[in-house]
Design an enzyme around this catalytic site. Structure first.
Site, PDB file in Angstrom:
ATOM      1  N   GLU A 403     -69.717-152.869  10.032  1.00  0.00           N
ATOM      2  CA  GLU A 403     -69.911-153.273  11.437  1.00  0.00           C
ATOM      3  C   GLU A 403     -71.235-154.022  11.607  1.00  0.00           C
ATOM      4  O   GLU A 403     -71.322-154.983  12.365  1.00  0.00           O
ATOM      5  CB  GLU A 403     -69.862-152.055  12.363  1.00  0.00           C
ATOM      6  N   HIS A 532     -48.104-156.582  16.063  1.00  0.00           N
ATOM      7  CA  HIS A 532     -48.596-157.950  16.271  1.00  0.00           C
ATOM      8  C   HIS A 532     -47.510-158.953  16.626  1.00  0.00           C
ATOM      9  O   HIS A 532     -47.816-160.044  17.088  1.00  0.00           O
ATOM     10  CB  HIS A 532     -49.360-158.423  15.035  1.00  0.00           C
TER      11      HIS A 532
HETATM   12 ZN   LIG Z   1     -64.852-155.851  10.974  1.00  0.00          ZN
END
Ligand SMILES: [Zn+2]
Length: 700
Positions: A403, A532
């Site tokens: 992250e 998706h």
């Molecule tokens: Zn990521």
């Protein structure tokens, strides 16, 4: 595994790619339906003035861009702040605020688009200005006229409503019903080794989800194409491929896949033998594609959940430093400090004070929130945050580094205009985060930061580690390719609507060597069973990131002196580039380009390569591939697969074949609440986004 998680807000930053956003799209689908009905007039004086000037031909492009930049930063920042407030404290108030903010932002984007669309972009000589205006001129479905836009949003909403509300009854227990995809069905797919139960769940989930949305999806194909034409593309395939700036993207992707395929086929053959040992040769043939329902995952996109029954050396595990972290009294903040120090050791940035003041590092426990780890760019060049319900584990320590790579990327391109503050192409953000994660996950790194004693890695533990990684990262590649090749073929009209489902299974067989457990027909719509597809979110970036991460990782390892083809002590998979200023320099230069130039140039400067190439991935997995080849030779396994009969027929009736569970194929269905209340469903949609991302982006 959440480490490949694309930060939701990255996409919000980039104006030209609404369709590539995840959160934006879910919110947008709900919001635009409202705004389209209202037909909101242009309210902004500044933009109106500019539009008049554009009409009279008196426009200074630099001036236009400067004003859009100024306004865009404010609008984007307000919107991201509202989404943050919602995701970190889910309640009705924050939800309505988030909806409102998203609507305002959509209006702004639409107004900017109306302005840009009056300009003759091709006549502009300055390449940077032309590139910026081009990015601003592509807004995806937002360019549809209000009535069409409303239909577009409605169709997606209705499909997501089907998807989110789909439940099934338990196998052999018709009175235990209401089983949902998460957590119930995904758990069964992961844990059950009962062939019949797995087959039942595979079929039932598809009957309740995909099959119910086939008509809607046919409408969506047309609407996607119409939206693309408003953005000056021939069709939606061309529009979806636009961010990759390649004249022959399909061939490029195929070439990249073919460079990985020998490894995949060895893995496939080995796994098929292990599954044949378990389920018997009458169920798992020696030569055929793998049955899709016994791979540990509803879509067979990751085989991680069957590693326990396929592991090359059972019991030989590589390091887990979780206990040592606990012994040393690690806290979540310590984990973020350790990650920060990793980047500082590369001569990259420390986290700014605002990051430490405003991020959410642990679940506060006093409210609902979206716990999925994500990295946020508030567009204002000041505010960058991570939201993560961190626990003190090795897995989370790696995720924290991943992250924070997104934050490094944000910081590095923050000086660019807003249109260029994005990955070099949609795969780059994740690829960078994963390249770092590969380095952090090595025993060498855990030794370096004092979490592991010095020890030599046993080759068998190494093989197990590479095997578990391949069951995730390598297996996702052909699945990702199928997801978007299938849609491109529909958008291109290469495939007509009488063949939608059978084309899906053709591609699944061709790329992954996977077949459905029972004969399918055009009464089914199996692609729709994957999130998706109804959400209309492109997937190919996962393929691109899956290949690129190894190219970037190898270049960083090379620069750090950690990789040498001639030194058996330095195989690529053991490289940790921690502490290497040279590696950090390469990474910094890669990130600071944002999307300001074609990604091929960015890649070339970083790695010397100009295209996607599976060679680095093959090098990384070389010890595993050698092991698999030897093992497959030893057991005389056929490597590859041969078609062994029909997997899908246009019509089950005319096929005249005995079909397993034929009662499943034509059952009547009532759409549940087709007019789902917009405001009420957002929480469930956001929740669904979260959960499907876990299996998707992450690996999805
Ligand atoms: Zn990521």
């Amino acid at each position: 595994m959440e480490i490949l998680r694309r930060p939701v807000v990255v996409a919000v930053v980039r104006q030209g790619s609404t369709i590539f956003s995840i959160l934006t799209l879910a919110l947008f689908a709900l919001l635009s339906a409202v705004s389209a009905q209202l037909d909101i007039p242009l309210r902004d004086d500044l933009l109106q003035t500019m539009i008049r000037e554009a009409g009279s031909g008196n426009l200074d492009y630099r001036n236009v861009l400067a004003k859009l930049e100024f306004q865009g930063i404010q609008q984007c920042s307000n919107n991201v702040a509202s989404q943050w407030a919602y995701e970190t404290n889910v309640n009705e108030f924050t939800q309505s605020q988030a909806l409102e903010a998203q609507q305002l932002y959509s209006e702004f984007q639409n107004q900017a688009w109306q302005l840009i669309s009056r300009l003759n972009i091709n006549g502009i000589r300055d390449p940077t200005i032309r590139r910026r205006l081009t990015f601003l001129s592509i807004v995806g479905p937002a360019a549809l006229p209000p009535g069409q836009l409303e239909r577009y949003n409605r169709v997606i909403n209705d499909m997501l409503s089907i998807y989110n509300s789909a439940t099934i009854c338990a196998h052999n227990d018709p009175f235990r019903c209401g089983l949902r995809l998460y957590p119930d069905l995904s758990q069964i797919m992961a844990k059950s080794r009962d062939w019949d139960e797995l087959q039942y769940v595979w079929i039932e989930w598809r009957r309740r989800s995909g099959n119910q949305m086939r008509d809607l999806y046919e409408q969506l194909v047309d609407l996607n194409n119409e939206a693309a034409s408003y953005n000056n593309f021939t069709n939606a395939a061309e529009y979806w491929m636009f961010p990759y700036e390649s004249p022959d993207l399909q061939q490029e992707l195929d070439a990249a896949w073919n460079s990985v395929r020998p490894l995949y086929e060895e893995l496939h053959a080995y796994v098929r033998r292990k599954l044949r040992d378990l389920y018997g040769p009458e169920k798992v043939s020696r030569q055929a594609p793998l049955p899709s329902h016994i791979l540990g995952n509803m879509w067979g996109q990751s085989w991680t959940n069957i590693v326990d029954i396929t592991m090359p050396y059972p019991g030989k595990n590589r390091l887990d430093v979780t206990q040592e972290m606990l012994n040393q009294g690690y806290t979540p903040i310590d984990m973020f400090r350790v990650a920060e120090e990793f980047y500082v050791s590369l001569n990259l940035s420390a986290m700014p004070p605002e990051f430490w003041a405003s991020s959410l590092f642990v679940d506060p426990g006093d409210r609902d929130l979206v716990c999925q780890a994500s990295a946020w760019d508030f567009c204002n060049r000041l505010d960058y945050r991570i939201k993560m319900c961190t626990r003190v584990t090795m897995k989370d320590l790696i995720t924290v580094h991943h992250e924070m790579a997104h934050i490094q990327y944000f910081l590095r391109y923050s000086k660019l205009p807003r249109e260029f503050r994005d990955g070099a192409n949609p795969g780059f953000h994740e690829a960078v985060g994963e390249a770092v994660a590969l380095s952090v996950a090595t025993p060498r790194h855990f030794q370096a930061i004092g979490l592991a004693p010095r020890y030599s890695v046993e080759p068998s533990a190494d093989i197990n580690y590479l095997f578990a990684l391949a069951m995730d990262k390598v297996v996702l590649l052909p699945f990702s390719l199928t997801m978007d090749k299938w849609r491109w073929d529909l958008f291109n009209r290469v495939v007509n609507r009488e063949e939608y489902n059978c084309h899906w299974h053709r591609l699944r067989e061709q790329y992954s060597g996977i077949k459905p457990p029972v004969l399918r027909s055009e009464d089914d719509f199996d692609p729709g069973s994957k999130y998706h597809i109804p959400a209309n979110i492109p997937y190919i970036r996962n393929f691109v990131a899956g290949i690129l991460q190894f190219q970037i990782y190898r270049a960083l390892c090379q620069a750090a002196g950690q990789r040498s083809l001639n030194d058996p002590q330095k195989p690529l998979h053991r490289c940790d580039f921690y502490g290497s200023g040279a590696a950090g320099g390469i990474l910094g230069r890669l990130m600071e380009k944002g999307s300001s130039i074609p990604w091929q140039e960015t890649l070339q400067e970083a790695t010397g390569e100009v295209r996607l190439d599976g060679d680095a991935l093959r090098e990384f997995f070389r010890p595993l591939e050698d092991w698999l080849r030897t093992e497959n030779l030893r057991t005389g396994e056929l490597v590859g697969w041969t078609y062994d009969g029909d997997y899908c027929k246009r019509s089950i009736e005319t096929a005249g074949l005995q079909v397993y569970g034929s009662g499943f194929y034509n059952s009547a269905f009532t759409v549940e609440s087709p007019t789902c209340a917009l405001l009420i469903t957002i929480i469930s949609i956001a929740g669904c986004l979260t959960s499907s991302l876990q299996s998707a982006i992450v690996h999805l």
